[in-house]
Design an enzyme around this catalytic site. Structure first.
Site, mmCIF file in Angstrom:
data_model
loop_
_atom_site.group_PDB
_atom_site.id
_atom_site.type_symbol
_atom_site.label_atom_id
_atom_site.label_comp_id
_atom_site.label_asym_id
_atom_site.label_seq_id
_atom_site.Cartn_x
_atom_site.Cartn_y
_atom_site.Cartn_z
ATOM 1 C CB CYS A 112 0.907 -2.257 -1.921
ATOM 2 S SG CYS A 112 1.582 -0.669 -2.377
ATOM 3 C CG HIS A 250 4.011 -5.239 -2.946
ATOM 4 N ND1 HIS A 250 3.339 -4.845 -4.072
ATOM 5 C CD2 HIS A 250 4.389 -4.093 -2.314
ATOM 6 C CE1 HIS A 250 3.292 -3.528 -4.123
ATOM 7 N NE2 HIS A 250 3.924 -3.047 -3.065
ATOM 8 C CG ASN A 280 4.910 -0.260 -5.406
ATOM 9 O OD1 ASN A 280 3.927 -0.957 -5.659
ATOM 10 N ND2 ASN A 280 5.136 0.264 -4.210
#
Ligand code: ACO
Length: 347
Positions: A112, A250, A280
């Site tokens: 990520c 994030h 996500n």
């Protein structure tokens, strides 16, 4: 040699197909109320095209925004943990599609955090004079390797892509500094079994994935890592929470963001959120949120932006960016995702 590396272009390419919480509850033992209350997510996107195709469209838009052409590009950095192929690398596919003949091309995989690690890489190469103009991409196509029988993970992720153009500059703008790290002792908390050569002769074969996922442990480590990196990068640059104009974090879980923001002493109204609409998107999350902050006029000229993130590994980081004077595109591209029937570039 350039002193700084300004962000001068931005573009996104989001797949149109929406998967809602209600859709998920038709084939999983889950429900809208649980997903919203535990994660803040309402829907996410599922791509009908490859990651590469999303990356090409986003890159074309970012180049037009910066007023550059493909021939001007010296470097393409492709941040992802879901490259369509291992060999050749994905960045070379973007280069071929754009016709960026004199570029160097590389992939970065820190899950990520890949976009932000890629931004660090490109910025460092610009600041040391190796290149002048770079495209940095954050792209993820998680849906093909999702374990759709596993409600612990299937509700959390979505597909998406965005890119930025980074250019050598003498003005003090772009990435001012970052704090990077990795809690390697927790690397077993998130593993996608079935991706990679380790699985060639094992029970879980490549293409048939199973997720090892300890959500609560990841949650704790994520908050710890993002808070540690954010406070460290702010201290290193003599900045306090009051100096930050916008936080583009994030977005793995609304509750993780809330915990990080409050521990860093930052107010909720400074945070750019996309988690409800996109879930996500791993490496694509931060650049898509940055793009949408620009589209919504939330990035003011000269703004100081904090970008904290974490990902499998468990990698973590926080980036401090000084925006330049321009917050509108120099040009626009009509690049779009191909229709489903025409999908797939010739690799
Ligand atoms: N629907 C309904 N119930 C569910 C679901 C679901 N989709 N998923 C889990 N549950 C159940 C569990 O089985 C558990 O039931 P039990 O008590 O009977 O055992 C219950 O809900 C509570 O589960 P918890 O794990 O305690 O829920 P928690 O509040 O911790 O939330 C979550 C889980 C959302 C996964 C959270 O821990 C989280 O967000 N963690 C971070 C994960 C993450 O972001 N990972 C991304 C990694 S980054 C990368 O690089 C890919």
């Amino acid at each position: 040699m350039a002193t700084y590396a300004a962000i001068t272009g931005w573009g996104k390419a989001m797949p149109p197909a929406v998967l809602t919480n209600e859709d998920l509850s038709t084939f999983l033992d889950t429900n809208d109320e649980w997903i919203i209350s535990r994660t803040g997510m309402k829907e996410r996107r599922i791509s009908h095209v490859s990651g590469l195709e999303m990356a090409v469209a986003a890159s074309r838009r970012a180049l037009a925004c910066a007023g550059l052409e493909a021939k001007d590009v010296d470097l393409i950095v492709y941040g992802t943990c879901s490259a369509d192929e291992q060999v050749p690398n994905a960045a070379s596919g973007v280069q071929a599609a754009l016709g960026a003949q004199r570029a160097a091309s590389m992939d970065v995989n820190t899950a990520c955090t890949s976009f932000l690690y890629a931004l660090t890489t490109a910025t460092a190469m610009i600041r040391t004079g190796v290149v002048r103009n770079a495209i940095v991409i954050g792209v993820e196509i998680i849906s093909p390797f999702m374990d759709w029988d596993n409600r612990n993970v299937a509700v959390l992720f979505g597909d998406g892509c965005a890119a930025v153009v980074v250019q050598a500059s003498d003005k003090q703008e772009g990435l001012l500094g970052e704090q990077l790290g990795c809690i390697a002792e927790a690397r077993q908390t998130l593993r996608v079994r079935g991706m990679g050569t380790a699985y060639t002769n094992h029970a879980v074969t490549s293409g048939d994935t199973a997720w090892d996922f300890d959500g609560q442990e990841i949650f704790k480590r994520a908050v710890q890592g993002m808070v540690q990196a954010s406070t460290a990068v702010m201290a290193k640059h003599g900045v306090t929470a009051a100096d930050i104009d916008l936080v583009v974090p994030h977005q793995a879980n609304q509750r993780i963001i809330d915990a990080v923001i409050s521990r860093c002493g930052l107010p909720d109204e400074k945070v750019m959120l996309t988690v409800a609409r996109y879930g996500n998107m791993s490496a694509a999350t931060v650049p898509v949120a940055l793009n949408e902050a620009l589209e919504e006029g939330r990035v003011k000229p000269g703004a100081l932006i904090l970008m904290p993130a974490f990902g499998a590994g468990l990698t973590f980081c926080a980036h401090l960016v000084r925006w330049g004077e321009r917050v509108t595109p120099l040009g626009e591209s009509d690049a779009a995702l191909p229709p489903a029937k025409a999908a797939r570039l010739k690799w």
